[in-house]
Design a protein around this motif. Structure first.
Motif, PDB file in Angstrom:
ATOM      1  N   ALA A 260       4.893  50.990 -25.441  1.00 41.14           N
ATOM      2  CA  ALA A 260       3.873  49.902 -25.364  1.00 41.14           C
ATOM      3  C   ALA A 260       3.876  49.181 -26.783  1.00 41.14           C
ATOM      4  O   ALA A 260       3.593  48.135 -26.809  1.00 41.14           O
ATOM      5  N   MET A 263       6.612  46.570 -26.588  1.00 40.62           N
ATOM      6  CA  MET A 263       5.934  45.223 -25.857  1.00 40.62           C
ATOM      7  C   MET A 263       5.073  44.583 -26.551  1.00 40.62           C
ATOM      8  O   MET A 263       5.181  43.331 -26.282  1.00 40.62           O
ATOM      9  N   ALA A 264       3.999  45.166 -27.100  1.00 36.51           N
ATOM     10  CA  ALA A 264       3.051  44.491 -27.808  1.00 36.51           C
ATOM     11  C   ALA A 264       3.691  43.532 -28.655  1.00 36.51           C
ATOM     12  O   ALA A 264       3.238  42.500 -29.174  1.00 36.51           O
ATOM     13  N   SER A 266       6.501  42.049 -28.704  1.00 38.02           N
ATOM     14  CA  SER A 266       7.267  41.023 -28.085  1.00 38.02           C
ATOM     15  C   SER A 266       6.031  39.887 -27.628  1.00 38.02           C
ATOM     16  O   SER A 266       6.366  38.781 -27.798  1.00 38.02           O
ATOM     17  N   LEU A 267       4.817  40.465 -26.911  1.00 36.96           N
ATOM     18  CA  LEU A 267       4.014  39.683 -26.158  1.00 36.96           C
ATOM     19  C   LEU A 267       3.079  39.019 -27.213  1.00 36.96           C
ATOM     20  O   LEU A 267       2.449  37.907 -26.769  1.00 36.96           O
ATOM     21  N   SER A 270      -2.921  41.966 -26.357  1.00 32.69           N
ATOM     22  CA  SER A 270      -3.303  43.357 -26.075  1.00 32.69           C
ATOM     23  C   SER A 270      -3.478  43.343 -24.585  1.00 32.69           C
ATOM     24  O   SER A 270      -3.135  44.353 -24.075  1.00 32.69           O
ATOM     25  N   VAL A 273      -0.117  43.554 -22.475  1.00 33.85           N
ATOM     26  CA  VAL A 273       0.576  44.828 -22.574  1.00 33.85           C
ATOM     27  C   VAL A 273      -0.057  45.976 -22.192  1.00 33.85           C
ATOM     28  O   VAL A 273       0.351  47.081 -22.099  1.00 33.85           O
ATOM     29  N   LEU A 276       1.301  48.780 -19.452  1.00 30.14           N
ATOM     30  CA  LEU A 276       1.938  49.511 -19.988  1.00 30.14           C
ATOM     31  C   LEU A 276       1.412  50.426 -21.108  1.00 30.14           C
ATOM     32  O   LEU A 276       1.964  51.650 -20.962  1.00 30.14           O
ATOM     33  N   SER A 277       0.534  49.931 -21.678  1.00 27.91           N
ATOM     34  CA  SER A 277      -0.512  50.951 -22.607  1.00 27.91           C
ATOM     35  C   SER A 277      -0.983  52.127 -22.021  1.00 27.91           C
ATOM     36  O   SER A 277      -0.692  53.144 -22.507  1.00 27.91           O
ATOM     37  N   THR A 385      -0.561  42.998 -33.193  1.00 23.43           N
ATOM     38  CA  THR A 385      -0.995  43.215 -31.766  1.00 23.43           C
ATOM     39  C   THR A 385      -0.314  44.761 -31.396  1.00 23.43           C
ATOM     40  O   THR A 385      -1.139  45.612 -30.967  1.00 23.43           O
TER      41      THR A 385
END
Length: 411
Positions: A260, A263-264, A266-267, A270, A273, A276-277, A385
């Motif tokens: 997570a 991914m955070a 990258s994106l 909050s 993601v 996935l979190s 993030t």
């Protein structure tokens, strides 16, 4: 615009803007001055005005919606109260660490704007702390909005949100209006961020072109200060909290939540993601669905420790650039304003910079100064993030442990 494409374009704008601002003046200062006057400065000003345009309505609508969604104090219950207290406490801690770090490192000294800036710019006289606390309650909320008195706007929004939460179904129509108004503001933020690559290019080129190579060292110092505090808070502070309060090994926690966090990064969102979190917390950390489903979505709305760190360091940095010595009262206002404003702030890219403009205004610093750091903010946005969602997961672990210990949920 696709988030990854936006990130790439902002970074390209930053790179080309920095090259233009550092190299062109060496070949022809007159050409740079003309370009700055007719292209760079106007483009940067338009971008900053777009940001300032949405500060007050975004803060007001998002805060009202955030508070009303929490429910009345009786409805919040034990889990809700400890969630809110934890988020507000860690936000205050992160801001305090950020201010202390910036005061120690002094990233804005000797400053980007030259030695004479302290004589050219005067910040408003400091207000005694008790007067500041009293003045949180506005005489006229509309006047407070017009004058961008952020603490007064925040306090009025909290009252409106609490009243809506207590009235419940009686004001459903009004709540729909606030929710939709908040959605409109967030859509405008999306529009503004689409202009961010051009804004980043113009602002960084103008700033570096006027300040020269000396500015690079100050910006790098600012960047490294924020990065260092984010790493310290994300791994050391959260690691200690999850160990002592959550009774979980920090190694197990960070290993389980790593997908997570990646991914955070990258994106830079909050909210994006969040699925996935929650999945990582439930499957890798053993958090129950009941706790995860309550704590983590709420955290995506009101827990912004990483963003708070950036705001704290950036405010001190900008004060140093302008030759302004922040008083203890002003530092407390920074902590109070950013902590309260975190409630209801949407977890999407770009909002942190708008909140920074609000914090600067609250202590009498020019919001236009965000032009100094807007170019490198995208990289910091990715890191903060990851810190934001990590704090949500830490609390989910703690609340889950407490609820299982009380027998409220099955182990």
């Amino acid at each position: 615009m696709d988030k990854n494409k936006l990130t790439r374009n902002i970074l390209l704008g930053l790179l080309f803007g920095a090259l233009l601002g550092l190299i062109l003046p060496y070949f022809s200062q007159d050409v740079f001055n003309w370009l700055n006057q007719y292209l760079l400065d106007p483009a940067g000003t338009v971008f900053l005005r777009l940001i300032m345009m949405v500060v007050v309505p975004l803060v007001f609508f998002s805060l009202v919606v955030g508070i009303s969604d929490l429910g009345s104090p009786k409805q919040l219950g034990r889990m809700g109260i400890q969630t809110v207290i934890f988020f507000l406490a860690t936000s205050a801690i992160s801001l305090t660490i950020g201010i202390i770090a910036a005061q120690i490192v002094q990233p804005g000294s000797p400053g980007l704007l030259g030695d004479g800036i302290a004589e050219d710019y005067e910040v408003a006289d400091s207000v005694p702390i008790m007067d500041t606390l009293v003045n949180i309650i506005p005489n006229n909320p509309i006047e407070s909005m017009a004058n961008m008195e952020m603490l007064q706007i925040i306090s009025f929004a909290i009252f409106v949100g609490l009243a809506m939460a207590m009235l419940g179904k009686k004001v459903e129509t009004v709540k729909v209006f606030f929710v939709q108004a908040n959605d409109i503001m967030m859509k405008i933020v999306t529009f503004v961020m689409a202009f961010a690559p051009i804004g980043a290019f113009a602002l960084i080129a103008s700033a570096l072109g006027e300040a020269g190579w000396e500015a690079v060292g100050s910006l790098l110092s600012y960047f490294l200060t924020v990065t260092g505090v984010l790493i310290f808070h994300g791994f050391i502070v959260y690691g200690l909290i999850v160990y002592f309060l959550g009774k979980m090994s920090p190694v197990k926690f960070f290993k389980g939540f790593a997908p997570a966090m990646t991914m955070a990064f990258s994106l830079s969102s909050s909210n994006a993601v969040l699925p996935l979190s929650m999945k990582s917390a439930q499957e890798n950390l053993g958090v129950s669905k009941q706790v995860s489903g309550f704590v983590q979505p709420l955290g995506a709305t009101i827990n912004m420790d990483g963003t708070g760190i950036m705001q704290a360091v950036a405010t001190v940095f900008i004060a140093q650039v302008y030759g302004v010595d922040l008083t203890i009262t002003q530092m407390l206002i920074i902590v109070l304003t950013a902590t309260l404003a975190s409630i209801g702030t949407a977890g999407v890219p770009g909002v942190g910079m708008i909140m920074l403009a609000m914090v600067l205004t609250s202590v009498g610093l020019p919001p236009d100064a965000i032009g100094l750091i807007i170019g490198i903010d995208r990289l910091l946005d990715m890191m903060r993030t990851a810190v934001n969602i990590t704090g949500d997961a830490v609390l989910a672990v703690i609340v889950d442990r407490n609820e299982k210990r009380r027998g409220e949920i099955s182990a």
